[in-house]
Design a protein around this motif. Structure first.
Motif, PDB file in Angstrom:
ATOM      1  N   ASP A  34       0.886  -1.285   0.166  1.00  7.31           N
ATOM      2  CA  ASP A  34       0.058  -0.075  -0.056  1.00  7.31           C
ATOM      3  C   ASP A  34       0.810   1.356  -0.064  1.00  7.31           C
ATOM      4  N   SER A  35       1.889   1.077   0.487  1.00  8.47           N
ATOM      5  CA  SER A  35       2.897   2.324   0.916  1.00  8.47           C
ATOM      6  C   SER A  35       3.783   2.510  -0.258  1.00  8.47           C
ATOM      7  N   GLY A  36       3.189   2.131  -1.510  1.00  8.88           N
ATOM      8  CA  GLY A  36       4.077   1.946  -2.926  1.00  8.88           C
ATOM      9  C   GLY A  36       4.018   3.357  -3.369  1.00  8.88           C
ATOM     10  N   LEU A  37       3.427   4.344  -2.840  1.00  5.90           N
ATOM     11  CA  LEU A  37       3.894   5.782  -3.292  1.00  5.90           C
ATOM     12  C   LEU A  37       5.174   6.290  -3.233  1.00  5.90           C
ATOM     13  N   ASN A  38       5.702   6.393  -4.406  1.00  5.08           N
ATOM     14  CA  ASN A  38       7.138   6.671  -4.460  1.00  5.08           C
ATOM     15  C   ASN A  38       7.129   8.281  -4.176  1.00  5.08           C
ATOM     16  N   ARG A  42       3.935  11.041  -4.419  1.00  4.54           N
ATOM     17  CA  ARG A  42       3.513  12.109  -3.139  1.00  4.54           C
ATOM     18  C   ARG A  42       3.618  13.316  -3.405  1.00  4.54           C
ATOM     19  N   ARG A  43       4.600  13.690  -4.332  1.00  5.69           N
ATOM     20  CA  ARG A  43       4.721  15.046  -5.015  1.00  5.69           C
ATOM     21  C   ARG A  43       3.802  15.413  -5.682  1.00  5.69           C
ATOM     22  N   GLU A  44       3.305  14.440  -6.408  1.00  3.53           N
ATOM     23  CA  GLU A  44       1.915  14.663  -7.341  1.00  3.53           C
ATOM     24  C   GLU A  44       0.716  15.022  -6.504  1.00  3.53           C
ATOM     25  N   ALA A  45       0.602  14.218  -5.468  1.00  3.46           N
ATOM     26  CA  ALA A  45      -0.482  14.295  -4.593  1.00  3.46           C
ATOM     27  C   ALA A  45      -0.625  15.592  -3.831  1.00  3.46           C
ATOM     28  N   ALA A  46       0.624  16.011  -3.487  1.00  3.35           N
ATOM     29  CA  ALA A  46       0.681  17.630  -2.734  1.00  3.35           C
ATOM     30  C   ALA A  46       0.493  18.702  -4.002  1.00  3.35           C
ATOM     31  N   VAL A 111       4.810  27.407 -10.648  1.00  2.00           N
ATOM     32  CA  VAL A 111       4.638  28.246  -9.462  1.00  2.00           C
ATOM     33  C   VAL A 111       3.883  27.236  -8.324  1.00  2.00           C
ATOM     34  N   LEU A 112       3.117  26.357  -8.472  1.00  2.07           N
ATOM     35  CA  LEU A 112       2.687  25.614  -7.362  1.00  2.07           C
ATOM     36  C   LEU A 112       3.814  24.718  -6.830  1.00  2.07           C
ATOM     37  N   GLU A 113       4.705  24.013  -7.864  1.00  2.00           N
ATOM     38  CA  GLU A 113       5.670  23.196  -7.310  1.00  2.00           C
ATOM     39  C   GLU A 113       6.647  24.032  -6.660  1.00  2.00           C
ATOM     40  N   PHE A 114       6.903  25.016  -7.140  1.00  6.64           N
ATOM     41  CA  PHE A 114       8.070  26.033  -6.523  1.00  6.64           C
ATOM     42  C   PHE A 114       7.720  26.158  -5.129  1.00  6.64           C
ATOM     43  N   VAL A 115       6.650  26.705  -4.874  1.00  2.00           N
ATOM     44  CA  VAL A 115       5.932  27.260  -3.834  1.00  2.00           C
ATOM     45  C   VAL A 115       5.988  26.123  -2.756  1.00  2.00           C
ATOM     46  N   ARG A 116       5.767  24.898  -3.148  1.00  5.17           N
ATOM     47  CA  ARG A 116       5.748  23.738  -2.239  1.00  5.17           C
ATOM     48  C   ARG A 116       7.399  23.513  -2.047  1.00  5.17           C
ATOM     49  N   ASP A 117       8.108  23.255  -2.901  1.00  2.54           N
ATOM     50  CA  ASP A 117       9.283  23.021  -2.837  1.00  2.54           C
ATOM     51  C   ASP A 117       9.955  23.912  -2.169  1.00  2.54           C
ATOM     52  N   CYS A 118       9.902  25.231  -1.959  1.00  4.34           N
ATOM     53  CA  CYS A 118      10.538  26.322  -1.082  1.00  4.34           C
ATOM     54  C   CYS A 118      10.008  26.019   0.390  1.00  4.34           C
TER      55      CYS A 118
END
Length: 194
Positions: A34-38, A42-46, A111-118
């Motif tokens: 079940d924890s096969g979320l790599n 997880r990044r896509e979900a966020a 922009v979304l990815e950038f803010v999340r990564d920051c």
């Protein structure tokens, strides 16, 4: 000579009807399958979670900003001195995003990815270069979109057009919230001083 486990089994046998205790789990544990979320999943979900905040926002219906207008935004609670320092470019820029040659949808996702990564990297001040968009059929499209999107991200405390050395009206400083980890570090540091 008997091993400890054999002695233990013999002792249990002498006690008669011994059954292991059944414990109910307080937390449901995921199996490895079940924890096969790599990391990518997880990044896509966020990103999808952040996109949900911006769901109604696309490049359409965004109020246009003039190429020569400065961008400015400050949430309630941000101190005037902090905002002034951001506006004057006095904070170290720890991350940069360049949106040149991006479509509106590509820019939105970036922009979304950038803010999340920051946020993950504990970046407090970032710079987004969007260009002025002057001399175009539709001027300042990305600049207008950035101006519309950033206030909808709760991680963004404030933003302002950059100083000349950082891109001027074609770039924007972004002040981000402290991560929970950084907030705890500050709290511990201030408690030790007392």
């Amino acid at each position: 000579m008997s091993s400890d486990s054999e002695l233990f089994r013999e002792a249990l046998g002498q006690l008669g009807d011994v059954k292991p205790l059944v414990r109910e789990r307080k937390v449901a544990l995921r199996k490895d399958s079940d924890s096969g979320l790599n990391k990518r999943a997880r990044r896509e979900a966020a990103i999808e979670e952040i996109e949900a905040q911006l769901n109604p926002l696309t490049g359409e219906g965004v109020d246009p900003v003039d190429p020569w207008d400065p961008l400015e935004f400050k949430r309630d609670g941000v101190q005037n001195g902090v905002y002034r320092n951001l506006r004057l470019g006095k904070y170290r820029v720890d991350a940069r995003l360049d949106l040149h040659r991006h479509t509106v949808e590509m820019a939105r996702r970036a922009v979304l990815e950038f803010v999340r990564d920051c946020m993950e990297a504990d970046v407090r001040c970032a710079l987004i270069t969007h260009g002025k968009g002057e001399g175009r059929k539709q001027p300042a499209v990305l600049k207008s979109c950035v101006n519309a999107w950033l206030p909808h991200l709760r991680e963004v405390l404030a933003f302002h057009s950059a100083q000349k050395q950082h891109g001027g009206l074609g770039a924007t400083y972004v002040l981000l919230r402290k991560s929970e980890r950084r907030r705890q570090d500050n709290l511990e540091r201030h408690q030790r001083r007392r």
